[in-house]
Scaffold this motif. Structure first.
Motif, PDB file in Angstrom:
ATOM      1  N   SER A  84       0.831  -1.194   0.000  1.00  0.00           N
ATOM      2  CA  SER A  84       0.000   0.000   0.000  1.00  0.00           C
ATOM      3  C   SER A  84       0.870   1.250   0.000  1.00  0.00           C
ATOM      4  CB  SER A  84      -0.918  -0.015   1.223  1.00  0.00           C
ATOM      5  OG  SER A  84      -0.136  -0.076   2.397  1.00  0.00           O
ATOM      6  N   GLY A  85       0.223   2.381   0.004  1.00  0.00           N
ATOM      7  CA  GLY A  85       0.940   3.646   0.048  1.00  0.00           C
ATOM      8  C   GLY A  85       1.737   3.889  -1.212  1.00  0.00           C
ATOM      9  N   SER A  86       2.963   4.370  -1.048  1.00  0.00           N
ATOM     10  CA  SER A  86       3.798   4.701  -2.199  1.00  0.00           C
ATOM     11  C   SER A  86       4.431   3.470  -2.840  1.00  0.00           C
ATOM     12  CB  SER A  86       4.899   5.683  -1.771  1.00  0.00           C
ATOM     13  OG  SER A  86       5.723   5.080  -0.794  1.00  0.00           O
ATOM     14  N   SER A  87       4.190   2.303  -2.282  1.00  0.00           N
ATOM     15  CA  SER A  87       4.788   1.058  -2.791  1.00  0.00           C
ATOM     16  C   SER A  87       3.791   0.207  -3.564  1.00  0.00           C
ATOM     17  CB  SER A  87       5.358   0.250  -1.620  1.00  0.00           C
ATOM     18  OG  SER A  87       6.339   0.970  -0.954  1.00  0.00           O
ATOM     19  N   LYS A  88       2.796   0.838  -4.184  1.00  0.00           N
ATOM     20  CA  LYS A  88       1.765   0.086  -4.892  1.00  0.00           C
ATOM     21  C   LYS A  88       2.288  -0.660  -6.111  1.00  0.00           C
ATOM     22  CE  LYS A  88      -2.101   2.840  -3.385  1.00  0.00           C
ATOM     23  NZ  LYS A  88      -3.152   3.760  -3.722  1.00  0.00           N
ATOM     24  N   CYS A  89       3.512  -0.400  -6.500  1.00  0.00           N
ATOM     25  CA  CYS A  89       4.092  -1.084  -7.657  1.00  0.00           C
ATOM     26  C   CYS A  89       4.571  -2.494  -7.295  1.00  0.00           C
ATOM     27  CB  CYS A  89       5.245  -0.275  -8.232  1.00  0.00           C
ATOM     28  SG  CYS A  89       6.644  -0.074  -7.106  1.00  0.00           S
ATOM     29  N   ASP A 120      -0.686  -8.899 -15.850  1.00  0.00           N
ATOM     30  CA  ASP A 120      -1.771  -8.484 -16.749  1.00  0.00           C
ATOM     31  C   ASP A 120      -2.991  -8.037 -15.951  1.00  0.00           C
ATOM     32  OD1 ASP A 120      -0.307  -9.023 -19.043  1.00  0.00           O
ATOM     33  OD2 ASP A 120      -1.032 -11.091 -19.171  1.00  0.00           O
ATOM     34  N   GLU A 121      -3.298  -8.783 -14.886  1.00  0.00           N
ATOM     35  CA  GLU A 121      -4.461  -8.460 -14.069  1.00  0.00           C
ATOM     36  C   GLU A 121      -4.277  -7.155 -13.302  1.00  0.00           C
ATOM     37  OE1 GLU A 121      -5.876 -11.739 -11.631  1.00  0.00           O
ATOM     38  OE2 GLU A 121      -5.163 -13.154 -13.152  1.00  0.00           O
ATOM     39  N   TRP A 122      -3.049  -6.891 -12.898  1.00  0.00           N
ATOM     40  CA  TRP A 122      -2.725  -5.673 -12.154  1.00  0.00           C
ATOM     41  C   TRP A 122      -1.666  -4.892 -12.935  1.00  0.00           C
ATOM     42  CZ3 TRP A 122      -1.918  -7.741  -6.465  1.00  0.00           C
ATOM     43  CH2 TRP A 122      -3.150  -8.131  -5.940  1.00  0.00           C
ATOM     44  N   HIS A 124      -0.591  -1.988 -12.807  1.00  0.00           N
ATOM     45  CA  HIS A 124       0.236  -1.092 -11.980  1.00  0.00           C
ATOM     46  C   HIS A 124       1.391  -1.841 -11.299  1.00  0.00           C
ATOM     47  CE1 HIS A 124      -2.577  -2.944  -9.172  1.00  0.00           C
ATOM     48  NE2 HIS A 124      -1.661  -2.724  -8.234  1.00  0.00           N
ATOM     49  N   LEU A 125       1.296  -3.157 -11.252  1.00  0.00           N
ATOM     50  CA  LEU A 125       2.315  -3.969 -10.580  1.00  0.00           C
ATOM     51  C   LEU A 125       3.563  -4.068 -11.450  1.00  0.00           C
ATOM     52  CD1 LEU A 125       2.376  -5.637  -7.897  1.00  0.00           C
ATOM     53  CD2 LEU A 125       1.946  -7.640  -9.308  1.00  0.00           C
ATOM     54  N   GLU A 126       4.691  -3.703 -10.892  1.00  0.00           N
ATOM     55  CA  GLU A 126       5.953  -3.785 -11.621  1.00  0.00           C
ATOM     56  C   GLU A 126       6.898  -4.823 -11.016  1.00  0.00           C
ATOM     57  OE1 GLU A 126       7.763   0.009 -12.694  1.00  0.00           O
ATOM     58  OE2 GLU A 126       5.919   0.972 -11.983  1.00  0.00           O
ATOM     59  N   ARG A 127       6.622  -5.214  -9.768  1.00  0.00           N
ATOM     60  CA  ARG A 127       7.547  -6.095  -9.053  1.00  0.00           C
ATOM     61  C   ARG A 127       6.742  -7.072  -8.202  1.00  0.00           C
ATOM     62  NH1 ARG A 127      12.762  -5.993  -6.466  1.00  0.00           N
ATOM     63  NH2 ARG A 127      12.617  -6.767  -4.336  1.00  0.00           N
ATOM     64  N   LEU A 128       7.059  -8.346  -8.370  1.00  0.00           N
ATOM     65  CA  LEU A 128       6.509  -9.401  -7.526  1.00  0.00           C
ATOM     66  C   LEU A 128       7.667  -9.914  -6.692  1.00  0.00           C
ATOM     67  CD1 LEU A 128       3.954 -11.052  -6.939  1.00  0.00           C
ATOM     68  CD2 LEU A 128       4.611 -12.577  -8.801  1.00  0.00           C
ATOM     69  N   GLU A 129       7.515  -9.878  -5.373  1.00  0.00           N
ATOM     70  CA  GLU A 129       8.613 -10.311  -4.520  1.00  0.00           C
ATOM     71  C   GLU A 129       8.163 -11.413  -3.582  1.00  0.00           C
ATOM     72  OE1 GLU A 129       9.729  -6.436  -3.040  1.00  0.00           O
ATOM     73  OE2 GLU A 129       8.421  -6.627  -1.297  1.00  0.00           O
ATOM     74  N   ALA A 130       9.148 -12.184  -3.143  1.00  0.00           N
ATOM     75  CA  ALA A 130       8.881 -13.279  -2.221  1.00  0.00           C
ATOM     76  C   ALA A 130      10.004 -13.310  -1.186  1.00  0.00           C
ATOM     77  CB  ALA A 130       8.819 -14.608  -2.960  1.00  0.00           C
ATOM     78  N   LEU A 131       9.612 -13.419   0.069  1.00  0.00           N
ATOM     79  CA  LEU A 131      10.554 -13.561   1.175  1.00  0.00           C
ATOM     80  C   LEU A 131      10.535 -15.012   1.612  1.00  0.00           C
ATOM     81  CD1 LEU A 131       9.588 -10.402   3.219  1.00  0.00           C
ATOM     82  CD2 LEU A 131      11.811 -10.845   2.178  1.00  0.00           C
TER      83      LEU A 131
END
Length: 179
Positions: A84-89, A120-122, A124-131
């Motif tokens: 959320s916030g400024s990290s919506k990417c 494709d669905e989102w 605005h998403l530029e990065r998918l991360e996993a911890l």
């Protein structure tokens, strides 16, 4: 006698779909297992009521939560949680799979399926991360096989199950080639 698990003939037999209250028995089969929950933020579920409440209150409201299925039977889950916030990417990937299905390429295929569709669905998403917990070598391998890049170790990053743990950060960018 132990129930024999359904073995997919190919990884193409795997599908992702919404998890529903009617799936509670299948959900409980793996969500009550301490081996499955070992590296997860959640503890194993102890009652059907607890599982039903999770599906009703958390899964139904979640923006991207799917059951990992074989022949439409849930054997695990996978989710993308938007920041959320400024990290919506960014979005965080999480998954769990019944232990009897580990080592068969199912988690890798599910992660690849998400990677191919979520950008494709989102848009605005530029990065998918996993911890991933540093001790969870199998999950690290899943992400590497799915095309995620290991970025580094986050030392003493999170308290998990009463212990401060090191985590490995992985990422996949919307511009990265999809495997």
């Amino acid at each position: 006698m132990e129930e024999e698990s359904i073995i997919p003939s190919t990884v193409s037999d795997i599908s992702l779909r919404l998890l529903d209250i009617s799936d509670i028995d299948d959900f409980m089969a793996w969500a009550t297992d301490s081996k499955v929950a070992r590296f997860c933020k959640w503890e194993p579920y102890t009652s059907k009521e607890e599982g039903i409440n999770f599906i009703k209150d958390k899964v139904a409201a979640h923006p991207w939560f799917r059951a990992i299925c074989i022949d439409n039977k849930p054997i695990g889950s996978i989710s993308v949680t938007p920041n959320s916030g400024s990290s919506k990417c960014r979005g965080e990937l999480g998954y769990a799979l019944a232990w009897s299905y580990w080592g068969r390429g199912i988690a890798t295929q599910a992660v690849k399926m998400v990677a191919k569709s979520v950008f494709d669905e989102w848009p605005h998403l530029e990065r998918l991360e996993a911890l991933v917990d540093i001790e969870n070598v199998a999950s690290q391998r899943v992400l590497e096989k799915a095309g995620f890049k290991k970025e580094g170790v986050l030392r003493k990053y999170l308290i998990l199950k009463g212990r401060t743990r090191d985590f490995v950060m992985f990422s996949l960018l919307s511009t990265d080639p999809k495997t």
